[in-house]
Design a protein around this motif. Sequence first.
Motif, PDB file in Angstrom:
ATOM      1  N   ALA A  72       0.817  -1.215   0.000  1.00 30.86           N
ATOM      2  CA  ALA A  72       0.000   0.000   0.000  1.00 30.86           C
ATOM      3  C   ALA A  72       0.852   1.267   0.000  1.00 30.86           C
ATOM      4  O   ALA A  72       0.338   2.352   0.194  1.00 30.86           O
ATOM      5  CB  ALA A  72      -0.920  -0.005   1.206  1.00 30.86           C
ATOM      6  N   ASP A  73       2.149   1.146  -0.236  1.00 34.32           N
ATOM      7  CA  ASP A  73       3.033   2.304  -0.210  1.00 34.32           C
ATOM      8  C   ASP A  73       2.917   3.183  -1.458  1.00 34.32           C
ATOM      9  O   ASP A  73       3.261   4.348  -1.415  1.00 34.32           O
ATOM     10  CB  ASP A  73       4.489   1.881  -0.049  1.00 34.32           C
ATOM     11  N   VAL A  74       2.453   2.619  -2.565  1.00 33.25           N
ATOM     12  CA  VAL A  74       2.361   3.366  -3.815  1.00 33.25           C
ATOM     13  C   VAL A  74       1.024   3.105  -4.494  1.00 33.25           C
ATOM     14  O   VAL A  74       0.350   2.116  -4.210  1.00 33.25           O
ATOM     15  CB  VAL A  74       3.498   2.989  -4.795  1.00 33.25           C
ATOM     16  N   GLU A  75       0.660   4.028  -5.367  1.00 33.31           N
ATOM     17  CA  GLU A  75      -0.556   3.888  -6.174  1.00 33.31           C
ATOM     18  C   GLU A  75      -0.140   4.004  -7.633  1.00 33.31           C
ATOM     19  O   GLU A  75       0.626   4.890  -8.002  1.00 33.31           O
ATOM     20  CB  GLU A  75      -1.555   4.981  -5.819  1.00 33.31           C
ATOM     21  N   VAL A  76      -0.632   3.110  -8.464  1.00 34.41           N
ATOM     22  CA  VAL A  76      -0.328   3.130  -9.888  1.00 34.41           C
ATOM     23  C   VAL A  76      -1.518   3.748 -10.614  1.00 34.41           C
ATOM     24  O   VAL A  76      -2.640   3.266 -10.502  1.00 34.41           O
ATOM     25  CB  VAL A  76      -0.049   1.709 -10.431  1.00 34.41           C
TER      26      VAL A  76
ATOM     27  N   CYS B 178      -3.790   7.607 -22.365  1.00 32.42           N
ATOM     28  CA  CYS B 178      -2.351   7.830 -22.200  1.00 32.42           C
ATOM     29  C   CYS B 178      -1.658   6.469 -22.132  1.00 32.42           C
ATOM     30  O   CYS B 178      -2.147   5.547 -21.480  1.00 32.42           O
ATOM     31  CB  CYS B 178      -2.088   8.627 -20.928  1.00 32.42           C
ATOM     32  N   ASP B 179      -0.536   6.351 -22.807  1.00 34.54           N
ATOM     33  CA  ASP B 179       0.194   5.081 -22.816  1.00 34.54           C
ATOM     34  C   ASP B 179       1.102   4.906 -21.607  1.00 34.54           C
ATOM     35  O   ASP B 179       1.707   3.861 -21.441  1.00 34.54           O
ATOM     36  CB  ASP B 179       1.040   4.976 -24.083  1.00 34.54           C
ATOM     37  N   ARG B 180       1.174   5.899 -20.768  1.00 37.23           N
ATOM     38  CA  ARG B 180       2.081   5.848 -19.626  1.00 37.23           C
ATOM     39  C   ARG B 180       1.342   5.510 -18.336  1.00 37.23           C
ATOM     40  O   ARG B 180       0.161   5.771 -18.210  1.00 37.23           O
ATOM     41  CB  ARG B 180       2.775   7.186 -19.448  1.00 37.23           C
ATOM     42  N   CYS B 181       2.085   4.968 -17.403  1.00 38.34           N
ATOM     43  CA  CYS B 181       1.583   4.713 -16.055  1.00 38.34           C
ATOM     44  C   CYS B 181       2.411   5.546 -15.087  1.00 38.34           C
ATOM     45  O   CYS B 181       3.595   5.773 -15.301  1.00 38.34           O
ATOM     46  CB  CYS B 181       1.719   3.244 -15.685  1.00 38.34           C
ATOM     47  N   PHE B 182       1.776   6.006 -14.030  1.00 38.74           N
ATOM     48  CA  PHE B 182       2.455   6.806 -13.028  1.00 38.74           C
ATOM     49  C   PHE B 182       2.374   6.089 -11.687  1.00 38.74           C
ATOM     50  O   PHE B 182       1.296   5.670 -11.268  1.00 38.74           O
ATOM     51  CB  PHE B 182       1.812   8.190 -12.924  1.00 38.74           C
ATOM     52  N   VAL B 183       3.504   5.965 -11.031  1.00 37.91           N
ATOM     53  CA  VAL B 183       3.571   5.338  -9.712  1.00 37.91           C
ATOM     54  C   VAL B 183       3.809   6.456  -8.707  1.00 37.91           C
ATOM     55  O   VAL B 183       4.850   7.114  -8.727  1.00 37.91           O
ATOM     56  CB  VAL B 183       4.704   4.294  -9.647  1.00 37.91           C
TER      57      VAL B 183
ATOM     58  N   GLU C  78       2.921  12.275  -2.893  1.00 35.15           N
ATOM     59  CA  GLU C  78       2.738  12.716  -4.273  1.00 35.15           C
ATOM     60  C   GLU C  78       1.266  12.693  -4.663  1.00 35.15           C
ATOM     61  O   GLU C  78       0.788  13.576  -5.368  1.00 35.15           O
ATOM     62  CB  GLU C  78       3.547  11.837  -5.224  1.00 35.15           C
ATOM     63  N   LEU C  79       0.545  11.704  -4.187  1.00 34.19           N
ATOM     64  CA  LEU C  79      -0.883  11.602  -4.472  1.00 34.19           C
ATOM     65  C   LEU C  79      -1.654  12.758  -3.831  1.00 34.19           C
ATOM     66  O   LEU C  79      -2.538  13.347  -4.463  1.00 34.19           O
ATOM     67  CB  LEU C  79      -1.411  10.261  -3.966  1.00 34.19           C
ATOM     68  N   LEU C  80      -1.305  13.118  -2.612  1.00 31.19           N
ATOM     69  CA  LEU C  80      -1.944  14.252  -1.947  1.00 31.19           C
ATOM     70  C   LEU C  80      -1.598  15.562  -2.656  1.00 31.19           C
ATOM     71  O   LEU C  80      -2.447  16.443  -2.793  1.00 31.19           O
ATOM     72  CB  LEU C  80      -1.535  14.311  -0.481  1.00 31.19           C
TER      73      LEU C  80
END
Length: 60
Positions: A9-13, A19-24, A29-31
């Motif tokens: 649960a430390d990261v969100e994808v 968009c062809d990209r994914c962001f981790v 960073e999410l906040l």
Amino acid sequence: MLENVSSAADVEVLSPHGCDRCFVLSVTELLGLKELFAGARVMLELNSILQERIYSPVLT
């Protein structure tokens, strides 16, 4: 994410639509992204208000 203590649960994808990209993103960073979107929404609303006030016909 904040209440879950597992390491999974430390990261969100995020994979934005079209968009062809994914962001981790981490929790901080999410906040930050959430605050950025909130600020962008306010600026769009402000722009609409200004456009309405500047370009609206004056009624006499």
